[in-house]
Design a protein around this motif. Sequence first.
Motif, PDB file in Angstrom:
ATOM      1  N   TYR A   6       0.847  -1.190   0.000  1.00 25.83           N
ATOM      2  CA  TYR A   6       0.000   0.000   0.000  1.00 25.83           C
ATOM      3  C   TYR A   6       0.881   1.237   0.000  1.00 25.83           C
ATOM      4  O   TYR A   6       1.967   1.238   0.570  1.00 25.83           O
ATOM      5  N   ASN A   7       0.371   2.300  -0.611  1.00 30.89           N
ATOM      6  CA  ASN A   7       0.984   3.614  -0.444  1.00 30.89           C
ATOM      7  C   ASN A   7       0.480   4.172   0.884  1.00 30.89           C
ATOM      8  O   ASN A   7      -0.321   3.550   1.557  1.00 30.89           O
ATOM      9  N   ALA A   8       0.899   5.330   1.219  1.00 33.71           N
ATOM     10  CA  ALA A   8       0.386   6.080   2.368  1.00 33.71           C
ATOM     11  C   ALA A   8       0.846   5.540   3.710  1.00 33.71           C
ATOM     12  O   ALA A   8       0.210   5.782   4.719  1.00 33.71           O
ATOM     13  N   SER A   9       1.950   4.800   3.767  1.00 33.04           N
ATOM     14  CA  SER A   9       2.458   4.352   5.065  1.00 33.04           C
ATOM     15  C   SER A   9       2.991   5.556   5.827  1.00 33.04           C
ATOM     16  O   SER A   9       3.563   6.471   5.244  1.00 33.04           O
ATOM     17  N   SER A  10       2.768   5.579   7.140  1.00 32.53           N
ATOM     18  CA  SER A  10       3.290   6.706   7.911  1.00 32.53           C
ATOM     19  C   SER A  10       4.137   6.255   9.092  1.00 32.53           C
ATOM     20  O   SER A  10       5.157   6.855   9.367  1.00 32.53           O
ATOM     21  N   ASN A  11       3.737   5.212   9.813  1.00 35.06           N
ATOM     22  CA  ASN A  11       4.479   4.749  10.985  1.00 35.06           C
ATOM     23  C   ASN A  11       4.606   3.232  10.956  1.00 35.06           C
ATOM     24  O   ASN A  11       3.739   2.543  10.415  1.00 35.06           O
ATOM     25  N   ALA A  12       5.659   2.737  11.593  1.00 33.24           N
ATOM     26  CA  ALA A  12       5.850   1.295  11.738  1.00 33.24           C
ATOM     27  C   ALA A  12       6.431   1.019  13.116  1.00 33.24           C
ATOM     28  O   ALA A  12       7.181   1.834  13.657  1.00 33.24           O
ATOM     29  N   VAL A  13       6.070  -0.128  13.681  1.00 28.07           N
ATOM     30  CA  VAL A  13       6.603  -0.545  14.976  1.00 28.07           C
ATOM     31  C   VAL A  13       6.989  -2.012  14.878  1.00 28.07           C
ATOM     32  O   VAL A  13       6.222  -2.834  14.372  1.00 28.07           O
ATOM     33  N   LEU A  14       8.189  -2.324  15.348  1.00 27.21           N
ATOM     34  CA  LEU A  14       8.652  -3.704  15.479  1.00 27.21           C
ATOM     35  C   LEU A  14       8.568  -4.056  16.955  1.00 27.21           C
ATOM     36  O   LEU A  14       9.251  -3.455  17.781  1.00 27.21           O
ATOM     37  N   TYR A  15       7.709  -5.013  17.291  1.00 29.45           N
ATOM     38  CA  TYR A  15       7.504  -5.398  18.691  1.00 29.45           C
ATOM     39  C   TYR A  15       8.460  -6.495  19.124  1.00 29.45           C
ATOM     40  O   TYR A  15       8.973  -6.471  20.228  1.00 29.45           O
ATOM     41  N   SER A  16       8.659  -7.481  18.264  1.00 28.94           N
ATOM     42  CA  SER A  16       9.478  -8.624  18.649  1.00 28.94           C
ATOM     43  C   SER A  16       9.942  -9.350  17.402  1.00 28.94           C
ATOM     44  O   SER A  16       9.242  -9.384  16.389  1.00 28.94           O
ATOM     45  N   THR A  17      11.108  -9.930  17.483  1.00 26.17           N
ATOM     46  CA  THR A  17      11.612 -10.772  16.406  1.00 26.17           C
ATOM     47  C   THR A  17      12.321 -11.959  17.032  1.00 26.17           C
ATOM     48  O   THR A  17      12.747 -11.900  18.183  1.00 26.17           O
ATOM     49  N   GLY A  18      12.422 -13.038  16.279  1.00 25.90           N
ATOM     50  CA  GLY A  18      13.103 -14.233  16.778  1.00 25.90           C
ATOM     51  C   GLY A  18      14.577 -13.951  17.007  1.00 25.90           C
ATOM     52  O   GLY A  18      15.133 -12.973  16.521  1.00 25.90           O
ATOM     53  N   THR A  19      15.206 -14.814  17.748  1.00 24.25           N
ATOM     54  CA  THR A  19      16.625 -14.628  18.032  1.00 24.25           C
ATOM     55  C   THR A  19      17.435 -15.697  17.317  1.00 24.25           C
ATOM     56  O   THR A  19      16.958 -16.799  17.073  1.00 24.25           O
TER      57      THR A  19
END
Length: 187
Positions: free
Chosen positions: A144-157
Amino acid sequence: MCSWKGKEMIESKGRFSLVLGACFSALCLAAPASAVACANSDVTPNALVCQGFYSGNLLSNSPADIFAQTTHLAGLGFAWNGNWNAVEKISGLGGSHSVDFATMLHGISYVAFHFGNGTGGPGNVTAFYMIDAGASTDVLTLNYNASSNAVLYSTGTVPEPASWALMIAGFGMVGAGLRRRRDFATA
């Protein structure tokens, strides 16, 4: 609908907040606000599961937004502790299709995106995704266009080489101990 308990509610601010929060979650968070639902193909690599689209930008540290984020992440099977300082945040994406996190993503990762009202976007909405990032990636592509914010909460190790070496040495010692015990028993 939420009921008003009169004087009892006025006297007890804590109880009022609890009831107000329950009413908010029941009325506002129960179903996505957009007529269009999020899809696993909204992001590449494809999401395994998504929650949304929810009206507005829920990616802030206000108590209502923290509650909303915690609720929607739980819907993905992720128990977030609500610590806003422990997540990686990107703001001002300006409609970009690429989201480049500073953290390398490994395996199962939990992310959220807010899309503004720009052309080619789903409207002023937020969606939450569980993504299998594979061995490693730090760039996600939005469809999609129009992205404004992103958050990464958790990722594997991924274990460090020293951890692998320690684990292999431990297995070797266990194997040697079992072999020695077997040799001792037959003697």
